[in-house]
Design a protein around this motif. Structure first.
Motif, PDB file in Angstrom:
ATOM      1  N   LEU A   1      11.922  -4.073  -3.669  1.00  0.00           N
ATOM      2  CA  LEU A   1      11.691  -3.850  -2.244  1.00  0.00           C
ATOM      3  C   LEU A   1      10.394  -4.468  -1.753  1.00  0.00           C
ATOM      4  CD1 LEU A   1      12.794  -0.111  -1.929  1.00  0.00           C
ATOM      5  CD2 LEU A   1      14.130  -2.163  -1.438  1.00  0.00           C
ATOM      6  N   GLY A   2       9.579  -4.965  -2.671  1.00  0.00           N
ATOM      7  CA  GLY A   2       8.292  -5.528  -2.303  1.00  0.00           C
ATOM      8  C   GLY A   2       7.228  -5.120  -3.305  1.00  0.00           C
ATOM      9  N   ARG A   3       6.004  -5.401  -2.949  1.00  0.00           N
ATOM     10  CA  ARG A   3       4.866  -5.159  -3.847  1.00  0.00           C
ATOM     11  C   ARG A   3       3.977  -4.066  -3.283  1.00  0.00           C
ATOM     12  NH1 ARG A   3      -0.445  -7.732  -4.646  1.00  0.00           N
ATOM     13  NH2 ARG A   3      -0.868  -7.703  -6.875  1.00  0.00           N
ATOM     14  N   MET A   4       3.537  -3.186  -4.155  1.00  0.00           N
ATOM     15  CA  MET A   4       2.577  -2.143  -3.790  1.00  0.00           C
ATOM     16  C   MET A   4       1.311  -2.326  -4.615  1.00  0.00           C
ATOM     17  SD  MET A   4       4.541   1.506  -3.573  1.00  0.00           S
ATOM     18  CE  MET A   4       5.747   1.296  -4.867  1.00  0.00           C
TER      19      MET A   4
ATOM     20  N   GLY B   1       1.032  -2.078   0.809  1.00  0.00           N
ATOM     21  CA  GLY B   1       2.466  -2.043   0.558  1.00  0.00           C
ATOM     22  C   GLY B   1       3.119  -0.720   0.930  1.00  0.00           C
ATOM     23  N   ILE B   2       2.501   0.019   1.833  1.00  0.00           N
ATOM     24  CA  ILE B   2       3.081   1.298   2.246  1.00  0.00           C
ATOM     25  C   ILE B   2       4.471   1.086   2.861  1.00  0.00           C
ATOM     26  CG2 ILE B   2       2.095   1.451   4.569  1.00  0.00           C
ATOM     27  CD1 ILE B   2       2.215   4.339   2.022  1.00  0.00           C
ATOM     28  N   GLU B   3       4.732  -0.123   3.377  1.00  0.00           N
ATOM     29  CA  GLU B   3       6.062  -0.410   3.922  1.00  0.00           C
ATOM     30  C   GLU B   3       7.133  -0.362   2.841  1.00  0.00           C
ATOM     31  OE1 GLU B   3       4.213  -4.275   2.703  1.00  0.00           O
ATOM     32  OE2 GLU B   3       3.508  -2.580   3.871  1.00  0.00           O
ATOM     33  N   VAL B   4       6.757  -0.627   1.585  1.00  0.00           N
ATOM     34  CA  VAL B   4       7.698  -0.512   0.467  1.00  0.00           C
ATOM     35  C   VAL B   4       8.098   0.947   0.287  1.00  0.00           C
ATOM     36  CG1 VAL B   4       8.019  -0.854  -2.018  1.00  0.00           C
ATOM     37  CG2 VAL B   4       6.767  -2.562  -0.665  1.00  0.00           C
ATOM     38  N   VAL B   5       7.124   1.839   0.388  1.00  0.00           N
ATOM     39  CA  VAL B   5       7.397   3.279   0.295  1.00  0.00           C
ATOM     40  C   VAL B   5       8.349   3.681   1.418  1.00  0.00           C
ATOM     41  CG1 VAL B   5       6.386   5.596   0.357  1.00  0.00           C
ATOM     42  CG2 VAL B   5       5.168   3.729  -0.808  1.00  0.00           C
ATOM     43  N   ALA B   6       8.086   3.196   2.620  1.00  0.00           N
ATOM     44  CA  ALA B   6       8.932   3.535   3.772  1.00  0.00           C
ATOM     45  C   ALA B   6      10.364   3.045   3.576  1.00  0.00           C
ATOM     46  CB  ALA B   6       8.327   2.953   5.046  1.00  0.00           C
ATOM     47  N   LYS B   7      10.556   1.914   2.896  1.00  0.00           N
ATOM     48  CA  LYS B   7      11.899   1.372   2.668  1.00  0.00           C
ATOM     49  C   LYS B   7      12.742   2.288   1.776  1.00  0.00           C
ATOM     50  CE  LYS B   7      10.623  -3.511   2.987  1.00  0.00           C
ATOM     51  NZ  LYS B   7      10.476  -4.763   2.216  1.00  0.00           N
ATOM     52  N   LEU B   8      12.105   3.101   0.955  1.00  0.00           N
ATOM     53  CA  LEU B   8      12.858   3.983   0.057  1.00  0.00           C
ATOM     54  C   LEU B   8      13.728   4.963   0.827  1.00  0.00           C
ATOM     55  CD1 LEU B   8      10.138   4.569  -2.655  1.00  0.00           C
ATOM     56  CD2 LEU B   8      12.305   3.335  -2.935  1.00  0.00           C
ATOM     57  N   HIS B   9      13.350   5.276   2.065  1.00  0.00           N
ATOM     58  CA  HIS B   9      14.167   6.159   2.909  1.00  0.00           C
ATOM     59  C   HIS B   9      15.528   5.541   3.209  1.00  0.00           C
ATOM     60  CE1 HIS B   9      11.169   9.218   4.025  1.00  0.00           C
ATOM     61  NE2 HIS B   9      10.295   8.236   3.970  1.00  0.00           N
ATOM     62  N   ARG B  10      15.604   4.218   3.182  1.00  0.00           N
ATOM     63  CA  ARG B  10      16.827   3.524   3.596  1.00  0.00           C
ATOM     64  C   ARG B  10      17.718   3.097   2.430  1.00  0.00           C
ATOM     65  NH1 ARG B  10      12.759   1.411   6.914  1.00  0.00           N
ATOM     66  NH2 ARG B  10      12.702  -0.582   5.820  1.00  0.00           N
TER      67      ARG B  10
END
Length: 151
Positions: free
Chosen positions: A2-5, A114-123
Motif C-alpha cells: 500500500l506504500g511506505r511508512m 506515510g500515515i496515508e498508508v495506515v488510512a488505506k487499511l480501512h479500505r
C-alpha cells in the motif's frame, strides 16, 4: 503493497520492546509477513508468522505501559491478550486515536511518514464481523515487503 511508512521508535516509553523489535527486524523476521487484520477505526494487526494472530504466544514479554504516550492514529504497539503480557512478535498500528488505550498498551513506535498508508487499511476488503473469530481479516492480507532500521 500500500506504500511506505517510516516509524520513530520510542525507547523512552518501551525500551525492552524497542530492543526486541530491532533485533527481530535485523534478523529479517518480518520480511514477507502480513498485515492480516484491520478493525476499522481501531487497529491493524501484523507480524504473526502464522498470519492469523495465533503465532508468537509461546514467548511473552512483560508490558511497558506508559500514560505519557499521546493517543493518535499511527501508534505502533505490542499485541496483548487479557493480561499484562505482550506477544513477542505481533504488533498493531492504531487506525484512530483510541483514547481508551491510554496507559493500557505497550506502544513502542509511531508513524512519522506515510500515515496515508495506515488510512488505506480501512479500505482493504475484509470478511467477518464483530463476534466472528476471523472478524476483519483482510482478503487478501497485505504483505510486508521489508522492514529496515535506519540510523
Amino acid at each position: 503493497e500500500l506504500g511506505r511508512m517510516v516509524w520513530r521508535l520510542m525507547p523512552e516509553h518501551a525500551p525492552v520492546h524497542v530492543k526486541h523489535f530491532v533485533d527481530l527486524v535485523r534478523q529479517g523476521f518480518y520480511d514477507g509477513l502480513t498485515i492480516y487484520r484491520a478493525a476499522p477505526g481501531l487497529i491493524a494487526e501484523a507480524g504473526d508468522p502464522q498470519g492469523d494472530g495465533t503465532g508468537g504466544w509461546e514467548r511473552l514479554m512483560m508490558a511497558e505501559m506508559s500514560g505519557a504516550v499521546e493517543m493518535k492514529m499511527g501508534l505502533v504497539g505490542a499485541l496483548r491478550r487479557e493480561s499484562s503480557l505482550t506477544n513477542n512478535c505481533i504488533f498493531f498500528v492504531t487506525l484512530g486515536p483510541n483514547d481508551y488505550m491510554a496507559g493500557m498498551q505497550t506502544f513502542f513506535a509511531e508513524v512519522i511518514s506515510g500515515i496515508e498508508v495506515v488510512a488505506k487499511l480501512h479500505r482493504v476488503p475484509s470478511h467477518g464481523d464483530s463476534g466472528d473469530a476471523r472478524a476483519f481479516f483482510l482478503t487478501p492480507p497485505v504483505k510486508i515487503q521489508r522492514i529496515t532500521i535506519g540510523r
